[in-house]
Design an enzyme around this catalytic site. Structure first.
Site, mmCIF file in Angstrom:
data_model
loop_
_atom_site.group_PDB
_atom_site.id
_atom_site.type_symbol
_atom_site.label_atom_id
_atom_site.label_comp_id
_atom_site.label_asym_id
_atom_site.label_seq_id
_atom_site.Cartn_x
_atom_site.Cartn_y
_atom_site.Cartn_z
ATOM 1 N N HIS A 13 0.820 -1.215 0.000
ATOM 2 C CA HIS A 13 0.000 0.000 0.000
ATOM 3 C C HIS A 13 0.852 1.263 0.000
ATOM 4 O O HIS A 13 2.050 1.241 0.307
ATOM 5 C CB HIS A 13 -0.924 -0.001 1.217
ATOM 6 C CG HIS A 13 -0.185 0.044 2.521
ATOM 7 N ND1 HIS A 13 0.402 1.187 3.022
ATOM 8 C CD2 HIS A 13 0.081 -0.928 3.427
ATOM 9 C CE1 HIS A 13 0.984 0.936 4.164
ATOM 10 N NE2 HIS A 13 0.816 -0.351 4.445
ATOM 11 N N GLU A 84 -2.259 -7.257 7.834
ATOM 12 C CA GLU A 84 -0.869 -7.215 8.298
ATOM 13 C C GLU A 84 -0.688 -8.048 9.562
ATOM 14 O O GLU A 84 -1.652 -8.388 10.258
ATOM 15 C CB GLU A 84 -0.463 -5.748 8.533
ATOM 16 C CG GLU A 84 0.958 -5.519 9.031
ATOM 17 C CD GLU A 84 2.049 -6.014 8.090
ATOM 18 O OE1 GLU A 84 2.088 -7.225 7.831
ATOM 19 O OE2 GLU A 84 2.875 -5.191 7.635
#
Length: 208
Positions: A13, A84
């Site tokens: 990202h 994550e």
């Protein structure tokens, strides 16, 4: 002439305030900075090189927005197993802050209290890899620094802790595939950030 096999394209990202400061960003839903949104938009052109059979994204907004700004929001499937690493008690803390209390600490060898182990993250990405290998065509994945580093290690058949060998900048593109014989998993390209040269970039924290 041999034709290439299916490829798995990994995108970290764009930049957030925590990736810029080096804070461990696991499950906290930190949004993209304006610079991060610009970085995400710059992903669209290089990703036009592929025709993806599947597009998957972490549901956390920094990954999902990167996916949308890169032009894949309408086709992406959100997968919780792409979130994550859960950093537990070290969420939001920098490595320097942690090492002030635990000299010599490293995530890859010491782990985190009340969070995930490397083995648990590895088990999650093993499922992602199995699903990607079952797709007839290329797969695009938007996710996070440490998660993608573990995925690369597991793709190569390495223990998840060996993800420590693979640095990964924000809004980078990496490509996994098989060798020409279609038997050996390989890294085709890693941490490609050339598309950001005209837009400016910061590498960000190693995992966020």
């Amino acid at each position: 002439m041999k034709t290439r096999g299916p490829q798995v394209v990994l995108v970290r990202h764009g930049e957030t305030v925590w990736s810029r400061s080096g804070q461990h960003t696991g499950r906290t839903d930190v949004p993209l900075l304006e610079d991060g949104r610009k970085m995400a938009g710059l992903l669209a052109t290089p990703l036009e090189e592929w025709r993806f059979a599947e597009v998957w994204t972490s549901p956390l907004s920094r990954a999902a927005e990167t996916c949308a700004l890169a032009g894949f929001g309408d086709v992406a499937k959100r997968r919780p197993d792409l979130m994550e690493w859960d950093y537990g008690d070290y969420e939001g803390r920098t490595g320097d802050e942690i090492r002030a209390e635990r000299p010599g600490w490293a995530l890859w060898k010491d782990g985190v209290p009340n969070g995930e182990t490397a083995a648990q993250v590895g088990a999650r990405v093993d499922g992602v890899i199995a699903d990607a290998c079952a797709v007839n065509g290329d797969v695009l994945i938007f996710a996070h620094g440490h998660l993608l580093r573990v995925l690369a290690a597991r793709w190569l058949g390495l223990p998840p802790e060996r993800g420590c060998l693979f640095m990964l900048g924000t809004a980078s593109i990496s490509v996994l595939s098989l060798d020409g014989d279609g038997t050996q998993p390989v890294i085709v390209t890693w941490n490609d950030m050339t598309h950001l040269r005209n837009g400016g970039s910061h590498e960000g924290a190693p995992g966020a």
